[in-house]
Scaffold this active site. Structure first.
Site, PDB file in Angstrom:
ATOM      1  N   LYS A  49       0.822  -1.210   0.000  1.00  0.00           N
ATOM      2  CA  LYS A  49       0.000   0.000   0.000  1.00  0.00           C
ATOM      3  C   LYS A  49       0.857   1.262   0.000  1.00  0.00           C
ATOM      4  CE  LYS A  49      -4.355  -1.878   1.525  1.00  0.00           C
ATOM      5  NZ  LYS A  49      -5.079  -2.387   2.678  1.00  0.00           N
ATOM      6  N   LYS A  78      -3.956  -9.682 -10.389  1.00  0.00           N
ATOM      7  CA  LYS A  78      -4.995  -9.879  -9.367  1.00  0.00           C
ATOM      8  C   LYS A  78      -6.006  -8.730  -9.431  1.00  0.00           C
ATOM      9  CE  LYS A  78      -5.934  -8.890  -4.852  1.00  0.00           C
ATOM     10  NZ  LYS A  78      -5.788  -8.524  -3.487  1.00  0.00           N
ATOM     11  N   LYS A 134      -9.097  -3.129  -6.316  1.00  0.00           N
ATOM     12  CA  LYS A 134      -9.461  -1.712  -6.453  1.00  0.00           C
ATOM     13  C   LYS A 134      -8.229  -0.865  -6.708  1.00  0.00           C
ATOM     14  CE  LYS A 134     -11.359  -2.103  -2.431  1.00  0.00           C
ATOM     15  NZ  LYS A 134     -12.235  -3.037  -1.775  1.00  0.00           N
TER      16      LYS A 134
END
Ligand code: ADP
Ligand code: TRP
Length: 321
Positions: free
Chosen positions: A110, A189, A192
């Site tokens: 992230k 994959k 979002k």
């Protein structure tokens, strides 16, 4: 047996969320006492817009119910409606080695994708451990990407048990092989954060457009097409019948059909697959009080259990007599 899982309200529900987590969770609600929640405290680590967070939370609750979560079987609630979870997260964090969190992929992923390297994002797996341990969960259905967080949860529980006696039982992940990693529009994959998602409640036109835009190689129409790692086949397997899937796989192998035709078949199967859920969703949308009541009752039940466990934890660590 107690089954627990959560999903973050950080965007619209996509095929990866549905097949990786939601459908297995819904199927498991028949097998034991299920606890499912909207992980809004977790979503705060990445969603900075309060209006969006409220909307995503609400939509996710509606979508989960539309997809078959049965509130008469499963306890369904919002994570933030059970304040004890943040207290437990703090207690767990006091025994969590830094190194354990430093090894977690999701933080590195992230932050490398531009999310602020906040303490909340770093401590995310500790809050997740608190979610799982607070409800004395046996089984946690999640997608493969969450496996490491389950390992962290077990490590933290073991540490607490070593220090304070048998406080927690150790949960097991439940990861379904057939939908462990659902591919996205670009073959990576579906996520979002990669912008490669297909939402399950997409309108017809957008769904068609997205599916027609799936990336493919340049194999000519008449030539056989590679079946390994094909996004179209991977998704078709999830939304079509086994017979339909077998015919498409055969058509790939023999050649003579172009990717455009395969995509059209995929669109038709995907639209059909989610038809009953779309109808249910419309009905739920027309009755907002129903969703409020489900979440209110869920929170009341979840709080009762959480308080019981917290009383034991506070006593074990020395915060209460
Ligand atoms: P995203 O990657 O889109 O942000 P989340 O991390 O919020 O999705 O995932 C929510 C749940 O859906 C998790 O249990 C996760 O394992 C599952 N999941 C997400 N994407 C996929 C995928 N492509 N394949 C299988 N499961 C997935
Ligand atoms: N971290 C999970 C995800 O991103 C969501 C989650 C939060 C969760 N707490 C949980 C999943 C507890 C299972 C159990 O998808």
């Amino acid at each position: 047996m107690r089954i627990l899982s959560g999903i973050q309200p950080s965007g619209k529900l996509h095929l990866g969320n549905y097949f990786g987590m939601m459908r297995p969770a819904i199927e498991l609600q028949e097998e034991g006492e299920a606890f499912y929640f909207i992980a809004d405290l977790h979503a705060l680590t990445t969603v900075r817009d309060p209006t969006a967070l409220r909307e995503y939370s609400r939509e996710l609750a509606i979508d989960f119910l539309a997809c078959g979560l049965d509130p008469s079987r499963a306890c369904f609630f919002r994570q933030s409606d059970v304040p004890a979870v943040t207290e437990l997260a703090w207690i767990l964090s006091t025994v969590t080695p830094m190194g354990l969190l430093e090894r977690c992929h999701s933080y590195k992923d992230k932050t490398s994708r531009g999310f602020a390297a906040s303490h909340g994002l770093f401590a995310y797996p500790v809050l997740m451990a608190a979610d799982i341990l607070l409800y004395e969960s046996d089984l946690v259905p999640v997608g493969r990407d969450q496996k490491q967080h389950l390992e962290v949860t077990r490590d933290i529980a073991i540490k607490i048990n070593e220090l304070y006696g048998e406080v927690f039982k150790l949960p097991e992940p439940s990861i379904r092989g057939d939908a462990a990693t659902v591919p996205g529009l670009d073959g990576a994959k579906m996520s979002k954060s990669y912008g490669n998602t297909i939402e399950i409640f997409e309108d017809e036109k957008t769904l068609r457009k997205k599916i027609m835009g799936i990336q493919t190689d340049s194999t000519p129409v008449e030539a056989p097409k590679p079946t390994d790692d094909s996004t179209i086949l991977g998704l078709y397997k999830l939304v079509a019948s086994p017979g339909e899937y077998a015919s498409m796989a055969e058509a790939f192998r023999v050649g003579g059909t172009g990717y455009g035709d395969f995509k059209k078949a995929l669109f038709a199967a995907a639209w059909r697959h989610f038809g009953p859920m779309r109808e249910k969703r419309e009905a739920i949308l027309a009755d907002p009080a129903f969703v409020d009541a489900v979440l209110r009752e869920g929170a009341a039940k979840a709080n009762t259990i959480a308080e019981k466990v917290m009383a034991r934890v506070r006593k074990a660590v020395g915060l209460a007599g």
